[in-house]
Design a protein around this motif. Structure first.
Motif, PDB file in Angstrom:
ATOM      1  N   GLN A 144       0.805  -1.219   0.000  1.00 59.31           N
ATOM      2  CA  GLN A 144       0.000   0.000   0.000  1.00 59.31           C
ATOM      3  C   GLN A 144       0.842   1.275   0.000  1.00 59.31           C
ATOM      4  O   GLN A 144       0.299   2.381   0.019  1.00 59.31           O
ATOM      5  CB  GLN A 144      -0.931   0.004   1.216  1.00 59.31           C
ATOM      6  CG  GLN A 144      -1.953  -1.116   1.177  1.00 59.31           C
ATOM      7  CD  GLN A 144      -2.931  -1.022   2.325  1.00 59.31           C
ATOM      8  OE1 GLN A 144      -3.904  -0.260   2.276  1.00 59.31           O
ATOM      9  NE2 GLN A 144      -2.687  -1.770   3.382  1.00 59.31           N
ATOM     10  N   VAL A 145       2.162   1.136  -0.019  1.00 57.53           N
ATOM     11  CA  VAL A 145       3.038   2.301  -0.060  1.00 57.53           C
ATOM     12  C   VAL A 145       2.913   2.998  -1.405  1.00 57.53           C
ATOM     13  O   VAL A 145       2.788   2.361  -2.458  1.00 57.53           O
ATOM     14  CB  VAL A 145       4.502   1.874   0.181  1.00 57.53           C
ATOM     15  CG1 VAL A 145       5.466   3.028  -0.123  1.00 57.53           C
ATOM     16  CG2 VAL A 145       4.680   1.394   1.619  1.00 57.53           C
ATOM     17  N   VAL A 146       2.920   4.335  -1.370  1.00 53.73           N
ATOM     18  CA  VAL A 146       2.883   5.139  -2.589  1.00 53.73           C
ATOM     19  C   VAL A 146       4.176   5.958  -2.656  1.00 53.73           C
ATOM     20  O   VAL A 146       4.568   6.600  -1.686  1.00 53.73           O
ATOM     21  CB  VAL A 146       1.671   6.090  -2.600  1.00 53.73           C
ATOM     22  CG1 VAL A 146       1.694   6.978  -3.843  1.00 53.73           C
ATOM     23  CG2 VAL A 146       0.372   5.297  -2.532  1.00 53.73           C
ATOM     24  N   VAL A 147       4.850   5.899  -3.802  1.00 52.96           N
ATOM     25  CA  VAL A 147       6.085   6.658  -4.013  1.00 52.96           C
ATOM     26  C   VAL A 147       5.781   7.904  -4.830  1.00 52.96           C
ATOM     27  O   VAL A 147       5.219   7.824  -5.930  1.00 52.96           O
ATOM     28  CB  VAL A 147       7.154   5.816  -4.743  1.00 52.96           C
ATOM     29  CG1 VAL A 147       8.410   6.658  -5.003  1.00 52.96           C
ATOM     30  CG2 VAL A 147       7.499   4.570  -3.931  1.00 52.96           C
ATOM     31  N   VAL A 148       6.148   9.066  -4.288  1.00 49.27           N
ATOM     32  CA  VAL A 148       5.963  10.346  -4.984  1.00 49.27           C
ATOM     33  C   VAL A 148       7.332  10.784  -5.498  1.00 49.27           C
ATOM     34  O   VAL A 148       8.136  11.356  -4.773  1.00 49.27           O
ATOM     35  CB  VAL A 148       5.359  11.411  -4.049  1.00 49.27           C
ATOM     36  CG1 VAL A 148       5.135  12.716  -4.808  1.00 49.27           C
ATOM     37  CG2 VAL A 148       4.046  10.912  -3.445  1.00 49.27           C
ATOM     38  N   ARG A 149       7.600  10.498  -6.752  1.00 47.82           N
ATOM     39  CA  ARG A 149       8.932  10.739  -7.324  1.00 47.82           C
ATOM     40  C   ARG A 149       9.213  12.217  -7.551  1.00 47.82           C
ATOM     41  O   ARG A 149      10.319  12.694  -7.327  1.00 47.82           O
ATOM     42  CB  ARG A 149       9.062   9.960  -8.637  1.00 47.82           C
ATOM     43  CG  ARG A 149      10.257  10.319  -9.527  1.00 47.82           C
ATOM     44  CD  ARG A 149      11.575  10.063  -8.845  1.00 47.82           C
ATOM     45  NE  ARG A 149      12.689  10.338  -9.743  1.00 47.82           N
ATOM     46  CZ  ARG A 149      13.223  11.530  -9.948  1.00 47.82           C
ATOM     47  NH1 ARG A 149      12.701  12.600  -9.325  1.00 47.82           N
ATOM     48  NH2 ARG A 149      14.245  11.699 -10.749  1.00 47.82           N
ATOM     49  N   GLY A 150       8.228  12.962  -8.012  1.00 50.65           N
ATOM     50  CA  GLY A 150       8.464  14.360  -8.358  1.00 50.65           C
ATOM     51  C   GLY A 150       9.110  14.489  -9.724  1.00 50.65           C
ATOM     52  O   GLY A 150       9.538  13.508 -10.334  1.00 50.65           O
ATOM     53  N   ASP A 151       9.212  15.715 -10.220  1.00 48.40           N
ATOM     54  CA  ASP A 151       9.729  15.960 -11.567  1.00 48.40           C
ATOM     55  C   ASP A 151      11.179  16.426 -11.590  1.00 48.40           C
ATOM     56  O   ASP A 151      11.761  16.607 -12.657  1.00 48.40           O
ATOM     57  CB  ASP A 151       8.862  17.013 -12.274  1.00 48.40           C
ATOM     58  CG  ASP A 151       7.429  16.547 -12.445  1.00 48.40           C
ATOM     59  OD1 ASP A 151       7.226  15.340 -12.664  1.00 48.40           O
ATOM     60  OD2 ASP A 151       6.512  17.399 -12.351  1.00 48.40           O
ATOM     61  N   THR A 152      11.789  16.634 -10.424  1.00 49.95           N
ATOM     62  CA  THR A 152      13.157  17.140 -10.386  1.00 49.95           C
ATOM     63  C   THR A 152      14.148  16.105 -10.920  1.00 49.95           C
ATOM     64  O   THR A 152      14.146  14.959 -10.449  1.00 49.95           O
ATOM     65  CB  THR A 152      13.565  17.502  -8.942  1.00 49.95           C
ATOM     66  OG1 THR A 152      12.628  18.441  -8.419  1.00 49.95           O
ATOM     67  CG2 THR A 152      14.962  18.086  -8.904  1.00 49.95           C
ATOM     68  N   PRO A 153      14.987  16.472 -11.903  1.00 48.98           N
ATOM     69  CA  PRO A 153      15.998  15.524 -12.395  1.00 48.98           C
ATOM     70  C   PRO A 153      16.982  15.164 -11.284  1.00 48.98           C
ATOM     71  O   PRO A 153      17.466  16.029 -10.561  1.00 48.98           O
ATOM     72  CB  PRO A 153      16.688  16.302 -13.517  1.00 48.98           C
ATOM     73  CG  PRO A 153      15.719  17.378 -13.906  1.00 48.98           C
ATOM     74  CD  PRO A 153      15.000  17.743 -12.655  1.00 48.98           C
ATOM     75  N   MET A 154      17.267  13.878 -11.138  1.00 53.54           N
ATOM     76  CA  MET A 154      18.190  13.401 -10.113  1.00 53.54           C
ATOM     77  C   MET A 154      18.994  12.237 -10.666  1.00 53.54           C
ATOM     78  O   MET A 154      18.478  11.450 -11.459  1.00 53.54           O
ATOM     79  CB  MET A 154      17.423  12.949  -8.862  1.00 53.54           C
ATOM     80  CG  MET A 154      16.593  14.027  -8.199  1.00 53.54           C
ATOM     81  SD  MET A 154      15.630  13.390  -6.799  1.00 53.54           S
ATOM     82  CE  MET A 154      16.952  13.041  -5.639  1.00 53.54           C
ATOM     83  N   PRO A 155      20.250  12.111 -10.260  1.00 62.21           N
ATOM     84  CA  PRO A 155      21.062  10.979 -10.710  1.00 62.21           C
ATOM     85  C   PRO A 155      20.556   9.682 -10.078  1.00 62.21           C
ATOM     86  O   PRO A 155      20.008   9.692  -8.967  1.00 62.21           O
ATOM     87  CB  PRO A 155      22.464  11.315 -10.217  1.00 62.21           C
ATOM     88  CG  PRO A 155      22.253  12.241  -9.069  1.00 62.21           C
ATOM     89  CD  PRO A 155      21.025  13.028  -9.391  1.00 62.21           C
ATOM     90  N   PRO A 156      20.710   8.556 -10.762  1.00 64.18           N
ATOM     91  CA  PRO A 156      20.294   7.269 -10.201  1.00 64.18           C
ATOM     92  C   PRO A 156      20.962   7.004  -8.856  1.00 64.18           C
ATOM     93  O   PRO A 156      22.121   7.376  -8.644  1.00 64.18           O
ATOM     94  CB  PRO A 156      20.760   6.259 -11.254  1.00 64.18           C
ATOM     95  CG  PRO A 156      20.795   7.041 -12.524  1.00 64.18           C
ATOM     96  CD  PRO A 156      21.231   8.423 -12.136  1.00 64.18           C
TER      97      PRO A 156
END
Length: 260
Positions: free
Chosen positions: A210-222
């Motif tokens: 049930q976890v939700v991940v909010v990634r966002g739009d900011t570019p980030m390195p792996p």
């Protein structure tokens, strides 16, 4: 909701460094030797009845924030939304040098689960490489791992050498799970009763689903940690509970004593 704070040092936590210094074991283990090998994960089961609706690609969870329209009823930790369940205790693990939240630790009954979430490439999966690094690190310490199929894909069952507070040598049993999502990677480490108790294992798996991940739009390195935050409106107070010497637990920062 009541938060507590503790002041302890914590090592840097990146996917490729999760085994160094037994950081993951300390965060999710009991701090005591475990004599038995962890049981294999139960067969995949249907997602929890109250889990949010998902796109076919993410059926069963964990979910991507863009797939979930209604975030009501979730505990907002920034990059992670956690669904409260009865008996849940939640702690935020804080890096001492930067005071940033680097992990979330969930406890239900006698089981524990540490969550960390990272940026990931659009196409490549991180878990195959990270699981290999984890297995190699544990083997270098004299531990054992086994890759087995589970509800969320292949996972590592591990027996990691550890010294108990009384000086006894033994092993702590852990499950390492990795979920590759759209531009994010979620790592879970499960320890405690869920390793041998099928009912508690399902509870922890349902909570993870049930976890939700909010990634966002900011570019980030792996492999860059996604930002985790203290929930808005939470109260804080000093934690008077001391850690037993030798447990080597990382900073357990703000703490919700119980949710749900």
């Amino acid at each position: 909701m009541i938060f507590k704070r503790k002041k302890k040092a914590v090592a840097e936590a990146q996917p490729e460094q999760t085994i160094a210094g037994l950081n993951a074991a300390a965060a999710s283990g009991t701090g005591e030797p475990a004599a038995e090998k962890p049981a294999k994960a139960p067969e995949a089961e249907a997602a929890a009845q109250d889990a949010p609706a998902a796109t076919p690609e993410r059926a069963g969870g964990p979910f991507d924030g863009d797939d979930i329209e209604d975030h009501e009823g979730f505990l907002d930790l920034g990059a992670l939304l956690i669904k409260p369940v009865p008996g849940l205790q939640l702690r935020l693990e804080v890096e001492e040098s930067t005071q940033r939240v680097i992990a979330v630790a969930l406890e239900i009954g006698g089981s524990r689960m540490q969550l960390q979430v990272f940026a990931a490439p659009k196409s490549d999966e991180l878990w195959p490489g990270i699981s290999t690094q984890i297995a190699t690190g544990i083997a270098d310490q004299g531990g054992e791992t086994e890759m087995v199929p589970g509800r969320f894909g292949n996972e590592l069952l591990a027996r990691v050498p550890q010294t108990a507070p009384d000086g006894r040598q033994g092993h702590v049993a852990l499950r390492f799970l990795g979920i590759d999502g759209p531009r994010w990677f979620l790592r879970a480490v499960i320890g405690g009763s869920a390793l041998t108790d099928a009912a508690e294992s399902k509870i922890m798996e349902d909570t993870l689903a049930q976890v939700v991940v909010v990634r966002g739009d900011t570019p980030m390195p792996p492999t860059e940690l996604l930002s985790l935050t203290v929930p808005s409106g939470a109260l804080a107070r000093p934690d008077e509970t001391g850690e037993a010497p030798g447990t080597e637990r990382p900073e357990r920062g703000p703490e919700i004593t119980q949710i749900g």
